[in-house]
Write a protein that holds these residues in place. Structure first.
Motif, short mmCIF file in Angstrom:
data_model
loop_
_atom_site.label_atom_id
_atom_site.label_comp_id
_atom_site.label_asym_id
_atom_site.label_seq_id
_atom_site.Cartn_x
_atom_site.Cartn_y
_atom_site.Cartn_z
N HIS A 254 0.93 -1.22 0.20
CA HIS A 254 -0.05 -0.10 0.06
C HIS A 254 0.86 1.30 -0.03
O HIS A 254 1.81 1.23 0.86
N ALA A 255 0.54 2.24 -0.83
CA ALA A 255 1.41 3.55 -1.18
C ALA A 255 1.66 4.35 0.41
O ALA A 255 2.83 4.76 0.53
N ALA A 256 0.56 4.35 1.08
CA ALA A 256 0.71 5.19 2.33
C ALA A 256 0.99 4.23 3.46
O ALA A 256 1.63 5.05 4.47
N TYR A 257 0.96 2.98 3.49
CA TYR A 257 1.09 2.32 4.80
C TYR A 257 1.81 0.92 4.42
O TYR A 257 1.38 0.15 4.16
N PRO A 258 3.20 1.08 4.31
CA PRO A 258 4.10 -0.02 4.16
C PRO A 258 3.90 -1.50 4.86
O PRO A 258 4.12 -2.33 4.51
N LEU A 259 3.47 -1.19 5.99
CA LEU A 259 3.04 -2.25 7.05
C LEU A 259 1.68 -1.95 7.61
O LEU A 259 1.46 -1.13 8.37
N LEU A 260 1.00 -3.21 7.45
CA LEU A 260 -0.39 -2.85 7.82
C LEU A 260 -0.60 -4.40 8.54
O LEU A 260 -0.09 -5.58 7.99
N LEU A 261 -1.39 -4.42 9.70
CA LEU A 261 -1.51 -5.69 10.32
C LEU A 261 -2.87 -5.74 11.05
O LEU A 261 -3.49 -4.55 11.62
N ALA A 262 -3.83 -6.98 10.98
CA ALA A 262 -4.89 -7.06 11.49
C ALA A 262 -4.99 -8.32 12.08
O ALA A 262 -4.37 -9.54 11.67
N ALA A 263 -5.21 -8.42 13.61
CA ALA A 263 -4.94 -9.65 14.34
C ALA A 263 -5.92 -9.77 15.53
O ALA A 263 -6.55 -8.80 16.00
N ASN A 264 -6.09 -10.81 15.78
CA ASN A 264 -6.97 -11.52 16.70
C ASN A 264 -6.18 -12.15 18.02
O ASN A 264 -5.40 -13.17 17.45
N ARG A 265 -6.14 -11.85 19.05
CA ARG A 265 -5.46 -12.64 20.15
C ARG A 265 -6.50 -13.52 20.75
O ARG A 265 -7.71 -12.88 21.33
N ASP A 266 -6.49 -14.70 20.77
CA ASP A 266 -7.59 -15.54 21.44
C ASP A 266 -6.79 -16.15 22.69
O ASP A 266 -5.61 -16.88 22.68
N GLU A 267 -7.52 -16.38 23.90
CA GLU A 267 -6.82 -16.62 25.26
C GLU A 267 -8.12 -16.98 26.20
O GLU A 267 -9.22 -16.54 25.80
N PHE A 268 -7.86 -17.79 27.29
CA PHE A 268 -8.72 -17.98 28.37
C PHE A 268 -8.95 -16.48 29.01
O PHE A 268 -8.01 -15.80 29.40
N HIS A 269 -10.25 -16.42 29.16
CA HIS A 269 -10.74 -14.89 29.86
C HIS A 269 -10.05 -14.98 31.45
O HIS A 269 -9.95 -13.77 31.75
N ALA A 270 -9.68 -15.99 31.80
CA ALA A 270 -9.23 -15.81 33.30
C ALA A 270 -7.75 -15.36 33.34
O ALA A 270 -7.21 -14.96 34.23
N ARG A 271 -6.96 -15.46 32.01
CA ARG A 271 -5.64 -15.20 32.28
C ARG A 271 -5.53 -13.53 32.31
O ARG A 271 -5.89 -12.67 31.27
N PRO A 272 -4.78 -13.03 33.22
CA PRO A 272 -4.62 -11.70 33.26
C PRO A 272 -3.84 -10.88 32.24
O PRO A 272 -3.00 -11.46 31.91
N THR A 273 -4.63 -9.78 31.85
CA THR A 273 -4.08 -9.10 30.73
C THR A 273 -4.16 -7.56 30.59
O THR A 273 -5.24 -7.22 31.41
N ALA A 274 -3.32 -7.02 30.43
CA ALA A 274 -3.56 -5.44 30.34
C ALA A 274 -3.57 -4.95 28.85
O ALA A 274 -2.92 -5.50 28.06
N ALA A 275 -4.53 -4.25 28.68
CA ALA A 275 -4.99 -3.61 27.20
C ALA A 275 -3.68 -2.71 26.87
O ALA A 275 -2.91 -2.31 27.34
N ALA A 276 -3.94 -2.48 25.47
CA ALA A 276 -2.92 -1.69 24.68
C ALA A 276 -2.67 -0.61 25.48
O ALA A 276 -3.58 0.31 25.49
N ALA A 277 -1.50 -0.07 25.75
CA ALA A 277 -0.96 1.18 26.21
C ALA A 277 0.47 1.31 26.17
O ALA A 277 1.16 0.15 26.05
#
Length: 249
Positions: free
Chosen positions: A11-34
């Motif tokens: 893509h001319a404007a965005y040389p790197l693009l990524l779309a992703a899903n992280r699948d995991e047990f809901h009980a595993r402690p996680t911090a959201a993107a920051a």
């Protein structure tokens, strides 16, 4: 993380693009993107159990993402796969140099995508030597790169169509929230029980105990700046929050 589609220099404007899903047990402690409190140059989600990340970027223009290889019954590696991404983002080696120095035997099966801004590298301890990827669109789940799993092929096709809609990201999130279950005769055989094969065959996985915890769209512009947009989910696919973070080089 269990599904990644990445576009490299297509893509001319965005040389790197990524779309992703992280699948995991809901009980595993996680911090959201920051930005990370102890390393604010890194932006992304964080696994609070082992301290690593499934997907993050750095102010220096680096990106790292990891998926596990589905291999039930195999002995667990001594070290967490999430440290592979963390250590790359904290370091300064080229993507290929870093990937070739990994002690592969120390980890359970992994797939890594690493970008240093100059190259996109795929590395796996179940798929030969690390290699630099040519421009194109690639898909990764819990097997080798571009394995012909139905959900991966569907997501890659939708990703290619979504490129024309940028900078609007709705089409990318639409493909990431596709919850269609694949017909039994098209399911991959990965060694898990049939009910799990069905559950995991969807791009967007949802149940009370396990499912897609985060959907993330990342784009890097020609100056090396990242825009990371993450949506977080709870049990049964309940949307919890949405955040957008930008970085500069």
């Amino acid at each position: 993380m269990c599904l990644i589609v990445v576009g490299w220099r297509g893509h001319a404007a965005y040389p790197l693009l990524l779309a992703a899903n992280r699948d995991e047990f809901h009980a595993r402690p996680t911090a959201a993107a920051a930005p990370w409190p102890d390393a604010p140059q890194i932006v992304g989600g964080r696994d609070l159990e082992a301290g690593g990340t499934w997907l993050a970027v750095s102010v220096g223009g680096r990106l790292a993402a990891v998926t596990n290889v589905r291999e039930p019954g195999m002995a667990k590696g001594a070290r967490s796969r999430g440290e592979l991404t963390r250590n790359f983002l904290l370091g300064s080696e080229s993507a290929l140099d870093y990937a070739t120095q990994i002690d592969c035997a120390a980890y359970s099966g992994y797939n890594l995508l690493l970008s240093d801004g100059e190259e996109l590298v795929y590395a796996s301890n179940r798929d030969g030597a690390p290699r630099t990827l040519a421009p194109g669109i690639y898909g990764l789940s819990n097997h080798r790169l571009d394995s012909p799993w139905p959900k991966l092929e569907k997501a890659r096709a939708a990703f290619a169509q979504a490129l024309a809609t940028l900078p609007d990201e709705n089409a990318f999130f639409s493909l990431l929230t596709d919850s269609e279950i694949v017909a039994d005769d098209k399911l991959p055989q990965t060694g898990v029980p049939l009910e799990w094969e069905r559950l995991l065959s969807a791009v967007f996985v949802q149940s009370a105990s396990y499912g897609t915890r985060a959907s993330t769209v990342v784009r890097q512009d020609c100056a090396g700046n990242f825009r990371l947009h993450e949506r977080s989910f709870g049990p049964n696919g309940e949307l919890l929050q949405s955040s957008v973070i930008s970085t500069g080089v």
